[in-house]
Design an enzyme around this catalytic site. Structure first.
Site, PDB file in Angstrom:
ATOM      1  N   ASP A  66      13.348  -9.612  31.489  1.00  0.00           N
ATOM      2  CA  ASP A  66      12.341  -8.955  30.646  1.00  0.00           C
ATOM      3  C   ASP A  66      12.641  -7.459  30.498  1.00  0.00           C
ATOM      4  OD1 ASP A  66      10.096  -8.735  29.112  1.00  0.00           O
ATOM      5  OD2 ASP A  66       8.673  -8.873  30.771  1.00  0.00           O
TER       6      ASP A  66
ATOM      7  N   HIS B 260      18.363  -6.528  23.141  1.00  0.00           N
ATOM      8  CA  HIS B 260      18.841  -7.871  23.507  1.00  0.00           C
ATOM      9  C   HIS B 260      20.363  -7.873  23.667  1.00  0.00           C
ATOM     10  CE1 HIS B 260      14.883  -9.416  23.219  1.00  0.00           C
ATOM     11  NE2 HIS B 260      14.783  -9.361  21.900  1.00  0.00           N
TER      12      HIS B 260
ATOM     13  N   LEU C 280      29.804 -21.917  39.862  1.00  0.00           N
ATOM     14  CA  LEU C 280      28.419 -21.503  39.591  1.00  0.00           C
ATOM     15  C   LEU C 280      27.879 -22.381  38.474  1.00  0.00           C
ATOM     16  CD1 LEU C 280      26.118 -19.209  39.839  1.00  0.00           C
ATOM     17  CD2 LEU C 280      27.168 -18.253  37.800  1.00  0.00           C
TER      18      LEU C 280
END
Ligand code: FPP
Length: 252
Positions: free
Chosen positions: A22, A39, A133
């Site tokens: 956020d 973004h 991962l």
């Protein structure tokens, strides 16, 4: 930050870290830039955090990239976020694959443009055997939507009431096969769950920092992991266990 900086070993490392990324909009506003620039900066940071997660020995990383509610944002921002997803796959997939990252998607793909949907499916297929991962990208994801889908699927499969258990519900969620998150990080200071992993977060530890997502680098991630390693997880019990099921001793 120097590339060669070393980080003291941690007592325990969460197996699964989930992040609510956020603060991109506020980061951009503070610089007089459009929200999409925030973004983009957030996407660059995501790259740093994926690499750092591999280095710290995190096995599962879930990122909240686009919620079912985000469709309500201005059209320009929605299409910008779609473009970012496409760019990330186009530009980063080869490197992620080389690094041993397995891509997973959680949420609904059917509302995405067919070519973008196919791109996501191809990326998942390419990386499906990677083990270093597991990167779960929550895109067009909502926790309530996930539970609604699970209930519908269970009914369709003819599951009887007495067969319904917490384990079975978990198997019907988008995250099936992924362990519940041990640590959920939320950047930019908001104290909200925002429809993120609402079932899976039952016993997660939370770490909220005022740092905005584009500024949440490797040092900040390490700080969150130090904080986590000092937590006492009790899972509703009285006696603290020295090592919770989701923890592994630091490999080094
Ligand atoms: C929340 O910040 C962030 C988002 C809704 C998008 C997060 C997306 C990225 C970091 C890009 C990576 C994406 C992909 C597809 C891999 P906000 O816009 O709500 O910030 P604000 O609260 O400061 O306005």
């Amino acid at each position: 930050m120097s590339e060669t900086k070393t980080y003291p070993p941690l007592e325990k490392i969460p197996t699964h870290v989930a992040i609510i990324m956020d603060g991109n909009g506020r980061w951009a506003r503070a610089r007089g830039l459009p929200r999409l620039a925030g973004h983009r900066a957030g996407t660059e940071n995501l790259r740093r955090i994926i690499t750092a997660s591999v280095e710290f020995g995190i096995k599962y990383l879930t990122i909240y990239a686009f919620s079912t509610e985000n469709w309500g944002r201005p059209q320009e921002e929605v299409s910008g976020l779609m473009m970012i997803l496409e760019d990330v796959i186009d530009r980063e997939l080869g490197e992620l694959h080389k690094e041993g990252v397995q891509l997973r998607h959680i949420g609904r793909l059917e509302q995405l443009r067919p070519d973008l949907r196919q791109k996501v499916l191809d990326a998942i297929e390419l990386t499906r055997n990677n083990q270093r991962l597991v990167l779960c990208v929550a895109f067009n994801y909502g926790g309530r939507d996930e539970i609604v889908c699970a209930i519908r699927d269970m009914i369709e499969d003819g599951i009887q009431p007495e067969q319904v258990t917490a384990e079975l519900v978990s198997q019907y969620l988008f995250t099936h096969g992924v362990p519940d998150p041990d640590l959920i990080i939320r950047t930019s200071g908001e104290m909200r769950i925002s429809n993120f992993l609402i079932w899976q977060s039952a016993y997660a530890e939370w770490y909220v920092t005022p740092t905005l997502w584009p500024d949440f680098g490797k040092d900040e991630l390490y700080k969150a992991l130090v904080d986590y390693s000092q937590r006492e997880r009790r899972f509703g019990l009285v006696t603290p266990s020295p090592c919770a099921p989701g923890d592994r001793a630091d490999a080094g």
